[in-house]
Scaffold this active site. Structure first.
Site, PDB file in Angstrom:
ATOM      1  N   GLN A 235      33.057  33.238 107.197  1.00 29.71           N
ATOM      2  CA  GLN A 235      35.170  33.542 107.943  1.00 29.71           C
ATOM      3  C   GLN A 235      35.312  33.521 109.090  1.00 29.71           C
ATOM      4  O   GLN A 235      36.573  33.443 109.719  1.00 29.71           O
ATOM      5  CB  GLN A 235      35.460  34.739 107.131  1.00 29.71           C
ATOM      6  CG  GLN A 235      34.443  35.015 105.757  1.00 29.71           C
ATOM      7  CD  GLN A 235      35.889  33.169 104.939  1.00 29.71           C
ATOM      8  OE1 GLN A 235      36.267  32.762 105.046  1.00 29.71           O
ATOM      9  NE2 GLN A 235      34.982  32.894 103.169  1.00 29.71           N
TER      10      GLN A 235
ATOM     11  N   LYS B  76      34.364  25.198 105.613  1.00 27.32           N
ATOM     12  CA  LYS B  76      35.399  26.412 105.847  1.00 27.32           C
ATOM     13  C   LYS B  76      36.110  26.273 107.334  1.00 27.32           C
ATOM     14  O   LYS B  76      37.076  27.263 107.924  1.00 27.32           O
ATOM     15  CB  LYS B  76      34.946  28.030 105.813  1.00 27.32           C
ATOM     16  CG  LYS B  76      34.296  28.092 104.201  1.00 27.32           C
ATOM     17  CD  LYS B  76      33.547  29.254 104.409  1.00 27.32           C
ATOM     18  CE  LYS B  76      33.364  29.194 102.949  1.00 27.32           C
ATOM     19  NZ  LYS B  76      33.361  30.202 101.709  1.00 27.32           N
TER      20      LYS B  76
ATOM     21  N   ASP C 251      26.360  36.526 109.536  1.00 29.31           N
ATOM     22  CA  ASP C 251      26.941  35.344 108.748  1.00 29.31           C
ATOM     23  C   ASP C 251      28.808  35.047 109.325  1.00 29.31           C
ATOM     24  O   ASP C 251      29.413  35.677 108.951  1.00 29.31           O
ATOM     25  CB  ASP C 251      27.046  36.264 106.963  1.00 29.31           C
ATOM     26  CG  ASP C 251      27.297  35.358 106.252  1.00 29.31           C
ATOM     27  OD1 ASP C 251      28.659  33.791 106.855  1.00 29.31           O
ATOM     28  OD2 ASP C 251      27.956  35.541 104.845  1.00 29.31           O
TER      29      ASP C 251
ATOM     30  N   HIS D  96      29.190  39.244 100.985  1.00 27.42           N
ATOM     31  CA  HIS D  96      28.588  37.656 100.125  1.00 27.42           C
ATOM     32  C   HIS D  96      27.546  37.195  99.565  1.00 27.42           C
ATOM     33  O   HIS D  96      26.803  38.086 100.168  1.00 27.42           O
ATOM     34  CB  HIS D  96      28.718  36.676 101.403  1.00 27.42           C
ATOM     35  CG  HIS D  96      29.112  35.294  99.987  1.00 27.42           C
ATOM     36  ND1 HIS D  96      28.229  34.538  99.685  1.00 27.42           N
ATOM     37  CD2 HIS D  96      30.635  34.612 100.084  1.00 27.42           C
ATOM     38  CE1 HIS D  96      29.306  33.665  98.943  1.00 27.42           C
ATOM     39  NE2 HIS D  96      30.216  33.133  99.061  1.00 27.42           N
TER      40      HIS D  96
ATOM     41  N   CYS E  11      32.323  36.180  94.963  1.00 30.51           N
ATOM     42  CA  CYS E  11      30.965  36.670  95.283  1.00 30.51           C
ATOM     43  C   CYS E  11      30.777  37.666  95.926  1.00 30.51           C
ATOM     44  O   CYS E  11      29.586  37.889  96.837  1.00 30.51           O
ATOM     45  CB  CYS E  11      30.757  35.113  96.182  1.00 30.51           C
ATOM     46  SG  CYS E  11      30.493  33.690  94.739  1.00 30.51           S
TER      47      CYS E  11
HETATM   48  C1  LIG Z   1      30.975  35.195 104.377  1.00 33.29           C
HETATM   49  C2  LIG Z   1      30.596  34.406 103.893  1.00 33.29           C
HETATM   50  N1  LIG Z   1      29.041  34.533 103.359  1.00 33.29           N
HETATM   51  C3  LIG Z   1      28.403  33.440 103.014  1.00 33.29           C
HETATM   52  C4  LIG Z   1      29.648  32.292 102.331  1.00 33.29           C
HETATM   53  C5  LIG Z   1      28.958  30.890 101.415  1.00 33.29           C
HETATM   54  O1  LIG Z   1      29.264  29.371 102.365  1.00 33.29           O
HETATM   55  P1  LIG Z   1      28.620  28.274 101.821  1.00 33.29           P
HETATM   56  O2  LIG Z   1      29.122  28.397 100.343  1.00 33.29           O
HETATM   57  O3  LIG Z   1      29.634  27.227 101.742  1.00 33.29           O
HETATM   58  O4  LIG Z   1      27.478  28.008 101.848  1.00 33.29           O
HETATM   59  C6  LIG Z   1      30.856  32.172 102.162  1.00 33.29           C
HETATM   60  C7  LIG Z   1      31.636  31.661 101.494  1.00 33.29           C
HETATM   61  O5  LIG Z   1      31.976  32.068 100.682  1.00 33.29           O
HETATM   62  C8  LIG Z   1      31.344  33.166 102.764  1.00 33.29           C
HETATM   63  O6  LIG Z   1      33.237  33.532 103.065  1.00 33.29           O
END
Ligand SMILES: Cc1ncc(COP(=O)(O)O)c(C=O)c1O
Length: 403
Positions: free
Chosen positions: A201, A224, A198, A121, A361
């Site tokens: 998910q 999430k 990270d 991401h 993203c």
């Molecule tokens: C794999 C992953 N990393 C990071 C993020 C970023 O999360 P946030 O926008 O809640 O900080 C997301 C959000 O879609 C994600 O799916």
């Protein structure tokens, strides 16, 4: 395996349209709908229980402080870590930026290397690029296997003693592929690098135990995980966190301030400058209670069964291209020949089906897949076969419209 709902959809006010019809919400990977208990916990925190934390001498503030710190303890228990290893942030994005700007600036120098993967991401790419601008570090990108998983054989071959950090997604937000975290940790540690995971998910879909995974940093966002927006978590191994300098200055993160010199509070307060997300931490506690009462193993099995059913349904439709592995964790990305994902998303919306379309993203992953965008359906605790049936019917309708 049954794919009937794991929970009462009626617990989720967000799963209805304004007209009171069922809303087929298939965008849980973007953000999860909230169960009534979480909504009520937030209303209480903002209403009759509301007061500041860590400062007041009056009883309400002392109680709020206990509740806020109890939320930290709950997160620690959820991840298998210790309370003092849990830093509240605004979300996963802020947690990764914190690591980059605190640990990264203090420990990395020109020529040091960070290993990411093709499927990350943007939140796990851009903070490292910003750090590269400031320090001269190098970024390497681990390829994917044919099935869309991070290729750990390739990672093993790429890693050198110059690598100081490996930062990878536990579950891909586009492909749903699951990382073998323990193996990634062993590979990183074998060259003296740390592993940042990270878990955005993964935290809502898989039981996580940071001790068993042997990672060094783990991040996720509460929204999430059926909790509120505006709060997330950085878990970091105590000795690493202890040695990290603060990244933002202000109230609450200090020990003693004079105009000549300021000393820092110990972690986690050192990393929580300013009034924290009080009214968000408490419903995050409620969300974890809720998720653990349902059970992460049950959630994972439920979502895996739904993925299998949806992939089966999609593969019977002409001109569908499916991305990612069969055994995806709750997320299915696909494309229809000759139909832009945005058109599909718009027509599905008319039938009360909400999916995500776009680059998610993850533009480098889109480049790798050779598409500008995909359609993505993602499941949650409340998803069921009716959502899949509505999606498949909507796809067929879209194909008829486009001839
Ligand atoms: C794999 C992953 N990393 C990071 C993020 C970023 O999360 P946030 O926008 O809640 O900080 C997301 C959000 O879609 C994600 O799916």
């Amino acid at each position: 395996m049954s794919t009937s709902t794991l929970t009462r959809r009626a617990d989720y006010p967000g799963l209805l349209t304004p007209q009171g019809e069922p809303w087929h919400y298939l965008d849980t990977a973007a953000t999860a709908q909230k169960p009534q208990g979480v909504i009520e916990a937030m209303a209480r925190a903002l209403g009759p229980d509301y007061a500041t934390v860590h400062r007041g001498v009056y009883a309400r503030s002392a109680e709020m402080t206990l509740a806020y710190e109890a939320a930290r303890g709950r997160v620690a228990g959820f991840l298998g870590g210790r309370e003092e290893e849990v830093v509240f942030t605004r979300g996963a994005t802020e947690a990764i930026n914190l690591v980059a700007q605190s640990w990264g600036l203090a420990n990395l120098k020109a020529g040091d290397r960070v290993l990411l993967s093709v499927l990350e991401h943007h939140s796990n790419i851009v903070p490292w690029q910003m750090l590269r601008e400031r320090t001269g570090i190098e970024i390497d990108v681990c390829p994917l296997t044919e099935g869309g998983c991070i290729d750990l054989d390739a990672a093993g071959a790429m890693l050198t003693p110059a690598h100081r950090l490996v930062a990878l997604a536990h579950v891909s937000n586009v492909l749903g592929s699951v990382l073998e975290v323990r193996r990634a940790a062993d590979l990183a540690h074998s060259v003296g690098a740390l592993l940042l995971v990270d878990g955005c998910q993964a935290a809502p879909r898989l039981a996580v135990d940071v001790a068993a995974l042997d990672c060094d940093f783990y991040v996720f966002s509460a929204h999430k995980l059926y909790g509120p927006t505006g709060i997330g978590v950085l878990w970091a191994r105590a000795e690493i966190l202890d040695a990290m300098p603060p990244w933002q200055g202000g109230g609450s993160m200090i020990d003693r301030v004079t105009f000549e010199r300021t000393t820092w509070a110990p972690p986690p307060q050192r990393f929580e400058a300013g009034t924290p997300a009080i009214a968000e931490a408490i419903p995050l506690h409620a969300a974890i209670d809720y998720v653990e009462a349902v059970g992460l193993d049950a959630i994972h099995a439920h979502e895996t069964a739904l993925v299998c059913q949806l992939r089966g349904g999609l593969s019977r439709i002409n001109s569908v291209r499916l991305f990612g592995p069969e055994e995806s964790a709750g997320i299915v990305s696909f494309a229809l020949d000759g139909i832009h994902p945005h058109d599909l998303g718009t027509i599905l919306d008319e039938g009360n089906v909400a999916i995500r379309v776009g680059h998610h993203c993850a533009q480098p992953l889109m480049d790798h897949l050779g598409v500008p965008a995909t359609a993505r359906a993602s499941f949650g605790i409340y998803s069921d076969e009716n959502d899949i049936a509505a999606l498949l019917a909507g796809i067929e309708r879209t194909q008829r419209i486009f001839g």
